[in-house]
Design an enzyme around this catalytic site. Structure first.
Site, mmCIF file in Angstrom:
data_model
loop_
_atom_site.group_PDB
_atom_site.id
_atom_site.type_symbol
_atom_site.label_atom_id
_atom_site.label_comp_id
_atom_site.label_asym_id
_atom_site.label_seq_id
_atom_site.Cartn_x
_atom_site.Cartn_y
_atom_site.Cartn_z
ATOM 1 N N LYS A 16 0.718 -1.422 -0.039
ATOM 2 C CA LYS A 16 0.218 -0.042 -0.108
ATOM 3 C C LYS A 16 0.875 1.434 -0.010
ATOM 4 C CE LYS A 16 -2.088 -1.341 3.640
ATOM 5 N NZ LYS A 16 -1.516 -2.640 3.827
ATOM 6 N N GLY A 40 4.381 -1.128 8.746
ATOM 7 C CA GLY A 40 5.153 -0.192 8.065
ATOM 8 C C GLY A 40 4.966 -0.223 6.625
ATOM 9 N N HIS A 41 5.505 1.070 6.020
ATOM 10 C CA HIS A 41 5.242 1.296 4.367
ATOM 11 C C HIS A 41 6.836 1.324 4.157
ATOM 12 C CE1 HIS A 41 0.936 2.927 4.765
ATOM 13 N NE2 HIS A 41 1.036 1.596 4.725
ATOM 14 N N GLN A 223 -2.257 -2.133 8.048
ATOM 15 C CA GLN A 223 -3.061 -3.404 7.667
ATOM 16 C C GLN A 223 -3.862 -3.462 6.676
ATOM 17 O OE1 GLN A 223 -3.325 -1.706 11.293
ATOM 18 N NE2 GLN A 223 -1.302 -2.538 11.984
#
Length: 430
Positions: A16, A40-41, A223
């Site tokens: 994402k 995390g991203h 999430q």
């Protein structure tokens, strides 16, 4: 209303952040609406890796105002460390806006999270032990401390002393732990207030004003759909609502503010922690090991190995319905390159012989279903240099078409690598 939501359609880790970053270049605000630093991203820009935990992905674009909404739970020390990391890499963080109504993760939340998981033993939920669940629990119990409380020492101390009376009783009498010192917590947390105060804002008003003036607002969660507290594989879920509907409460906007919902779907499926996983490949399966190795399937924050499996179209259809997805973004298509054939789960066979083309609501059934697979030919060639749909192999295009048919929404973006430019935009993209 120019509002767009990016939502994960699986159990998280779909990429994402990578698509939020890609779409943020045409956005004015990027708003995080739920979760904490338990997800995390990872974004790759010019070969440099940015692992973000709380700061919205749009921070890497100078025109974007990154907003941490009221639905997020915030560990202030983690947020400050992340801001400092970004500043050290030359990223201006003065544009970040932090909701005064976001709840704080306190030291007793972290301790209770760790102790609860330990005492659950074999039945543990697989949390990240970072205090997320207990912070949301205190929010629901109406004893939580909020970001705005950092700005009033008297209020902060009074609220903390009140909640610690009960929390210290639990720590001492249930878990045989020493009580926590209110004075020490106050000293540590209030010392962080000057660093955060310039960022604290009325983010609901900020977002409303932006939407009213036709500015482009991108909403991102942590999430994903099947970790949603209400709609996920309970109790193996997170403590908030990552589904698109969570934007309404977590950012303070109504449903009519949203005109686009992009469901992010990995070309296969992974899951971290415990819980049902119908298409999971057995431990030691060479295909699963290859997916983990090629996809770098380890948690951004925790480093935990993700459980791998084939794409589950049953869950995908359900996620599309729950989120009213207008389109899909497929990630990591390049990871499937070596396989002579690829599989998609199109239905489940239940333990009593019932065939399910939807996700069964009863957890005992979901734990026991067997996937019904459809096998498609693989493409067995590298995709990382592909930038246009016509350059994708016919087998890869057919795989995407089959996903569209099963999900009943168009695929508009495909990633063939972690970098920003490793993105194929399909003609159906808005």
């Amino acid at each position: 209303m120019p509002g767009t939501v990016i939502v994960g359609t699986q159990w998280g880790d779909e990429g994402k952040g990578r698509f939020t970053d890609y779409l943020a270049r045409e956005s004015d605000l990027v708003v995080r609406y739920q979760g904490g630093h338990n997800a995390g991203h990872t974004i790759v820009v010019g070969g440099e890796v940015f692992a973000l935990q709380l700061v919205p992905s749009g921070v890497l674009y100078p025109q974007v105002t990154p907003v941490i909404g009221n639905g997020v739970v915030v560990d202030p020390a983690v947020l400050i460390a992340e801001l400092d990391m970004l500043e050290a890499k030359g990223v201006d963080t003065s544009r970040v806006r932090l909701s005064g109504n976001a709840h704080l993760i306190m030291p007793y939340h972290v301790e209770l999270d760790r102790l609860t998981e330990r005492y659950l033993g074999r039945n543990k939920l697989g949390t990240t032990k970072r205090g997320i669940g207990p912070a949301y629990a205190d929010k629901a119990l109406r004893v939580g401390l909020r970001v705005q409380d950092l700005l009033d020492e008297k209020i902060f101390r009074a609220k903390l002393e009140l909640v610690l009376r009960e929390r210290n009783g639990v720590l001492a009498k249930v878990y045989n732990r020493l009580p926590m010192d209110a004075a020490g917590i106050c000293e540590r947390y209030l010392a962080m207030a000057p660093r955060l105060e310039p960022l604290i804002d009325d983010t609901v008003h900020l977002v409303h004003r932006a939407l009213a003036h036709g500015r482009r607002v991108l909403f991102e969660g942590a999430q994903a759909t099947f970790l949603d507290l209400d709609h996920g594989t309970y109790p193996f879920v997170t403590s908030s609502n990552p589904v698109a509907g969570g934007v309404c409460t977590g950012a303070g906007v109504g449903p009519r503010a949203i005109d686009r919902v992009i469901g992010v779907t990995k070309a296969y499926t992974t899951r971290v922690g415990a819980g049902p996983f119908p298409t999971e490949l057995p431990e030691g399966d060479p295909v699963g090991d290859e997916l983990v190795a090629r996809g770098q399937e380890f948690g951004t924050n925790t480093g935990r190995r993700r459980r791998p499996g084939w794409l589950d179209a049953v869950m995908l259809r359900h996620a599309v319905a729950l989120n009213t997805c207008t389109e899909l973004a497929i990630t990591k298509l390049d990871v499937l390159a070596p396989f002579p054939e690829v599989r998609i789960c199109v239905a489940y066979d239940g333990p009593d012989g019932t065939r399910y083309e939807h996700v069964p609501y009863h957890q005992s059934v979901l734990h026991k279903v067997q996937p019904v697979y459809e096998t498609l030919p693989g493409w067995q060639c590298d995709l990382t240099e592909v930038r246009h749909l016509d350059d994708l192999p016919a087998a890869a295009r057919r795989y995407l078409e089959r996903i569209e048919e099963l999900a009943e929404v168009p695929v508009t973006f495909v990633s063939v690598g972690p970098a920003r430019d490793q993105t194929v935009v399909l003609p159906t993209a808005a």
